[in-house]
Write a protein that holds these residues in place. Structure first.
Motif, PDB file in Angstrom:
ATOM      1  N   HIS A 215       0.853  -1.185   0.000  1.00  0.00           N
ATOM      2  CA  HIS A 215       0.000   0.000   0.000  1.00  0.00           C
ATOM      3  C   HIS A 215       0.888   1.234   0.000  1.00  0.00           C
ATOM      4  CE1 HIS A 215       0.679   0.587   4.387  1.00  0.00           C
ATOM      5  NE2 HIS A 215       0.606  -0.729   4.444  1.00  0.00           N
ATOM      6  N   GLY A 216       0.504   2.187  -0.801  1.00  0.00           N
ATOM      7  CA  GLY A 216       1.272   3.415  -0.911  1.00  0.00           C
ATOM      8  C   GLY A 216       0.978   4.119  -2.218  1.00  0.00           C
ATOM      9  N   HIS A 217       1.166   3.397  -3.321  1.00  0.00           N
ATOM     10  CA  HIS A 217       1.042   4.025  -4.627  1.00  0.00           C
ATOM     11  C   HIS A 217      -0.258   3.678  -5.349  1.00  0.00           C
ATOM     12  CE1 HIS A 217       4.985   5.990  -4.842  1.00  0.00           C
ATOM     13  NE2 HIS A 217       5.342   5.044  -4.010  1.00  0.00           N
ATOM     14  N   LEU A 218      -1.210   3.117  -4.595  1.00  0.00           N
ATOM     15  CA  LEU A 218      -2.593   2.937  -5.067  1.00  0.00           C
ATOM     16  C   LEU A 218      -2.731   1.964  -6.220  1.00  0.00           C
ATOM     17  CD1 LEU A 218      -3.901   6.597  -4.674  1.00  0.00           C
ATOM     18  CD2 LEU A 218      -3.780   4.755  -3.006  1.00  0.00           C
ATOM     19  N   ASP A 219      -2.155   0.808  -6.038  1.00  0.00           N
ATOM     20  CA  ASP A 219      -2.402  -0.311  -6.931  1.00  0.00           C
ATOM     21  C   ASP A 219      -3.823  -0.814  -6.671  1.00  0.00           C
ATOM     22  OD1 ASP A 219      -2.049  -2.296  -8.776  1.00  0.00           O
ATOM     23  OD2 ASP A 219      -0.385  -3.287  -7.752  1.00  0.00           O
ATOM     24  N   GLU A 220      -4.265  -1.750  -7.474  1.00  0.00           N
ATOM     25  CA  GLU A 220      -5.599  -2.313  -7.307  1.00  0.00           C
ATOM     26  C   GLU A 220      -5.775  -2.830  -5.878  1.00  0.00           C
ATOM     27  OE1 GLU A 220      -8.441  -5.861  -9.173  1.00  0.00           O
ATOM     28  OE2 GLU A 220      -6.439  -5.475  -9.998  1.00  0.00           O
ATOM     29  N   GLY A 221      -6.876  -2.449  -5.251  1.00  0.00           N
ATOM     30  CA  GLY A 221      -7.150  -2.896  -3.894  1.00  0.00           C
ATOM     31  C   GLY A 221      -6.709  -1.937  -2.813  1.00  0.00           C
ATOM     32  N   GLU A 222      -6.030  -0.850  -3.181  1.00  0.00           N
ATOM     33  CA  GLU A 222      -5.531   0.091  -2.184  1.00  0.00           C
ATOM     34  C   GLU A 222      -6.381   1.348  -2.058  1.00  0.00           C
ATOM     35  OE1 GLU A 222      -1.325   1.083  -2.326  1.00  0.00           O
ATOM     36  OE2 GLU A 222      -1.038  -0.481  -3.820  1.00  0.00           O
ATOM     37  N   ARG A 223      -6.921   1.840  -3.158  1.00  0.00           N
ATOM     38  CA  ARG A 223      -7.433   3.206  -3.214  1.00  0.00           C
ATOM     39  C   ARG A 223      -8.711   3.425  -2.407  1.00  0.00           C
ATOM     40  NH1 ARG A 223      -7.166   7.673  -7.104  1.00  0.00           N
ATOM     41  NH2 ARG A 223      -5.641   6.459  -8.257  1.00  0.00           N
ATOM     42  N   PHE A 224      -9.714   2.563  -2.579  1.00  0.00           N
ATOM     43  CA  PHE A 224     -11.007   2.774  -1.926  1.00  0.00           C
ATOM     44  C   PHE A 224     -11.131   1.874  -0.700  1.00  0.00           C
ATOM     45  CE2 PHE A 224     -11.654   4.128  -6.308  1.00  0.00           C
ATOM     46  CZ  PHE A 224     -12.173   5.396  -6.098  1.00  0.00           C
ATOM     47  N   VAL A 225     -11.647   2.449   0.381  1.00  0.00           N
ATOM     48  CA  VAL A 225     -11.652   1.750   1.666  1.00  0.00           C
ATOM     49  C   VAL A 225     -13.070   1.670   2.223  1.00  0.00           C
ATOM     50  CG1 VAL A 225      -9.307   2.514   2.178  1.00  0.00           C
ATOM     51  CG2 VAL A 225     -11.239   3.894   2.973  1.00  0.00           C
ATOM     52  N   PRO A 226     -13.348   0.670   3.059  1.00  0.00           N
ATOM     53  CA  PRO A 226     -14.639   0.623   3.742  1.00  0.00           C
ATOM     54  C   PRO A 226     -14.788   1.833   4.665  1.00  0.00           C
ATOM     55  CG  PRO A 226     -13.477  -1.487   3.878  1.00  0.00           C
ATOM     56  CD  PRO A 226     -12.500  -0.486   3.359  1.00  0.00           C
ATOM     57  N   PHE A 227     -15.999   2.352   4.754  1.00  0.00           N
ATOM     58  CA  PHE A 227     -16.254   3.503   5.632  1.00  0.00           C
ATOM     59  C   PHE A 227     -17.720   3.478   6.040  1.00  0.00           C
ATOM     60  CE2 PHE A 227     -16.979   7.796   7.028  1.00  0.00           C
ATOM     61  CZ  PHE A 227     -15.757   8.227   7.532  1.00  0.00           C
ATOM     62  N   ILE A 228     -17.964   3.306   7.345  1.00  0.00           N
ATOM     63  CA  ILE A 228     -19.324   3.168   7.874  1.00  0.00           C
ATOM     64  C   ILE A 228     -19.504   4.142   9.033  1.00  0.00           C
ATOM     65  CG2 ILE A 228     -21.008   1.582   8.885  1.00  0.00           C
ATOM     66  CD1 ILE A 228     -19.154  -0.715   7.793  1.00  0.00           C
ATOM     67  N   MET A 229     -20.634   4.855   9.040  1.00  0.00           N
ATOM     68  CA  MET A 229     -20.997   5.737  10.156  1.00  0.00           C
ATOM     69  C   MET A 229     -22.294   5.248  10.779  1.00  0.00           C
ATOM     70  SD  MET A 229     -20.090   9.541   8.626  1.00  0.00           S
ATOM     71  CE  MET A 229     -20.376  10.344  10.216  1.00  0.00           C
ATOM     72  N   HIS A 230     -22.343   5.251  12.101  1.00  0.00           N
ATOM     73  CA  HIS A 230     -23.507   4.725  12.808  1.00  0.00           C
ATOM     74  C   HIS A 230     -23.742   5.559  14.055  1.00  0.00           C
ATOM     75  CE1 HIS A 230     -25.646   2.066  15.639  1.00  0.00           C
ATOM     76  NE2 HIS A 230     -26.173   1.508  14.569  1.00  0.00           N
ATOM     77  N   GLY A 231     -24.984   5.758  14.409  1.00  0.00           N
ATOM     78  CA  GLY A 231     -25.299   6.491  15.630  1.00  0.00           C
ATOM     79  C   GLY A 231     -26.696   7.041  15.589  1.00  0.00           C
TER      80      GLY A 231
END
Length: 488
Positions: A420-436
């Motif tokens: 991870h660093g230079h945004l190869d496949e699988g690096e760029r987009f991440v899970p992100f969840i907000m709850h409350g």
């Protein structure tokens, strides 16, 4: 919870000299070259030519330090070697073989086997898989064989060619070296100017407070960062609790990390709201400690509120005393377990208004065992169970009455050594969840957003001023409006 010792903090910084590709290349070249000369019988009278030849090859060494050649750019690194041979440069087989042997010994056996066995308890047989990961690795670290091989092979051979020429009393051609270095520099410049085009687009304006009066505020914000959780693998794993959070909260399906996607860089951007060129943390190798801008922890202090970050020793380099550093030297099946236990202790003893918890197990197993194997899925599933346990604890202890709970990753991981660093496949987009209680249920935000929005979003929720350089806009899509609260 075992905290990271002062020695571990220093050792972590030293290790990055060998982990990050930029410092590794010159360190490895110099070490390999000197070892070869000692084996060949270095004499005192040879020191003059040795030192002079070093300074002659130094511009090429600096060039390869300055320029990364990640992803497909590394394929072009063989062009300078071909040019060197065509214009009469000599190739030294024994030196090249020693360099190759030392490199694979360091990456596959010392790093991939011995180091990971001592640090996180991987098997002594890890080299049987690790050599494959080194050959596939695409990020610009020392474990990227396809980038490091052409770099260090060219450097040691040009150095030896220069050294032998001086020992033989022959004159060096300024035109030869000048022309060759100029061609290599021009190639690197053109590649990075016209082909290095995958960096995420940055926000260029400071974040502003949303012009919405009826947005509710939270008493607490708790963020769990599952370090290195690759989004597609997360979707493949059995994660019933995180799936429940998605159903009962808001999921950002195109949340983008920052560039370069190193852990310390990402955390620095997430909690300052801005980019490496402003906060000053440009890799895990931190040359000057501390961020150059305000963090969310600074913003909270202005209104008498408290934030804490529980994470590995590296994060002290950015946030200093705002971090409770936990040791990363423990078996991989214990790391996240002990982190959650430590998180409970901090909630009871300090009760911070903002609490950030870093789970490192997924990242560690990705680096040591690869992301395309069952080991990685199992670690994500373990994280799911531990997050559920932590949330149950928060409810039981009364910490969730008016709390926004966020689960995300700081970056993904690519094939190979969990790159991870230079945004190869699988690096760029991440899970992100907000709850409350103030977060819309069952919503998916598909528009592209960035992790730099986290700092301003937290500040807005807690009624604090934004960090002074925060650029990420508040993630208002996830917030309920007043009329939505009335209907629920």
């Amino acid at each position: 919870m075992k905290r990271a010792s002062k020695f571990e903090k220093i050792a972590a910084r030293c290790w990055n000299l060998l982990n990050e590709g930029k410092p590794f290349t010159p360190i490895f070249v110099i070490g390999t070259f000197l070892l070869y000369q000692f084996i060949a019988g270095l004499q005192l009278s040879y020191l003059g030519p040795l030192i002079l030849s070093f300074f002659i090859v130094l511009p090429l060494m600096i060039l390869y330090f300055f320029y990364d050649f990640p992803l497909f750019l590394r394929n072009y690194l063989w062009i300078p070697i071909v040019i060197y041979l065509v214009i009469g440069g000599e190739w030294f087989n024994a030196l090249s073989l020693i360099a190759l042997g030392l490199y694979f010994f360091f990456t596959v056996f010392f790093w991939g086997t011995f180091y990971y066995h001592l640090r996180i308890g991987t098997t002594w047989w890890n080299f049987k898989r690790f050599w494959k990961l080194v050959l596939k690795h695409s990020d610009s670290t020392s474990g990227n064989a396809q980038e490091q091989l052409p770099k260090f092979l060219l450097l040691v051979n040009v150095w030896q060619f220069t050294y032998v020429t001086l020992l033989q009393g022959q004159s060096l051609s300024t035109i030869w070296y000048g022309s060759f270095y100029a061609v290599v520099f021009l190639l690197a410049f053109i590649l990075h100017r016209y082909l290095f085009d995958w960096k995420p687009k940055m926000y260029d304006q400071l974040a502003v407070v949303p012009d919405i009066e009826d947005l509710p505020k939270s008493e607490k914000v708790i963020v769990v960062v599952i370090d290195g959780m690759r989004k597609e693998r997360f979707y493949e794993a059995r994660t019933p609790f995180l799936d429940k959070l998605k159903e009962q909260g808001t999921e950002y399906t195109n949340m983008e990390t920052v560039y370069p996607a190193r852990t310390v860089v990402c955390f620095s951007s997430m909690f300052t709201g801005t980019y490496p060129h402003e906060h000053g943390i440009k890799s895990n190798m931190v040359w000057k400690l501390g961020i150059k801008v305000e963090s969310i922890f600074d913003s909270l202090r202005k209104i008498g509120k408290k934030g804490r970050l529980l994470g590995i020793a590296h994060l002290v380099d950015s946030f200093g005393s705002d971090v409770d550093p936990i040791t990363a030297v423990m078996k991989h099946d214990e790391a996240d377990r002990k982190t959650i236990d430590g998180a409970k202790e901090i909630m009871r003893s300090e009760n911070p208004d903002l609490f950030v918890v870093q789970l490192i197990g997924t990242d560690q197993i990705g680096h040591s065992r690869g992301v395309l194997y069952d080991d990685y899925i199992e670690k994500i599933e373990e994280a799911d169970r531990l997050v559920e346990e932590f949330v149950e604890f928060l409810h039981e202890e009364g910490y969730m009455k008016n709390t926004t709970f966020i689960v995300c990753a700081d970056h993904g991981q690519a094939d190979g050594i969990g790159g991870h660093g230079h945004l190869d496949e699988g690096e760029r987009f991440v899970p992100f969840i907000m709850h409350g209680p103030d977060i819309v249920k069952g919503k998916k935000v598909e528009e592209k957003r960035s992790l730099v929005s986290l700092a301003s979003t937290i500040a807005f929720l807690l009624g604090a001023p934004f960090p002074d350089h925060a650029k990420g806009p508040v993630l208002t899509e996830a917030f309920k409006r007043k009329d939505q609260n009335e209907h629920e």
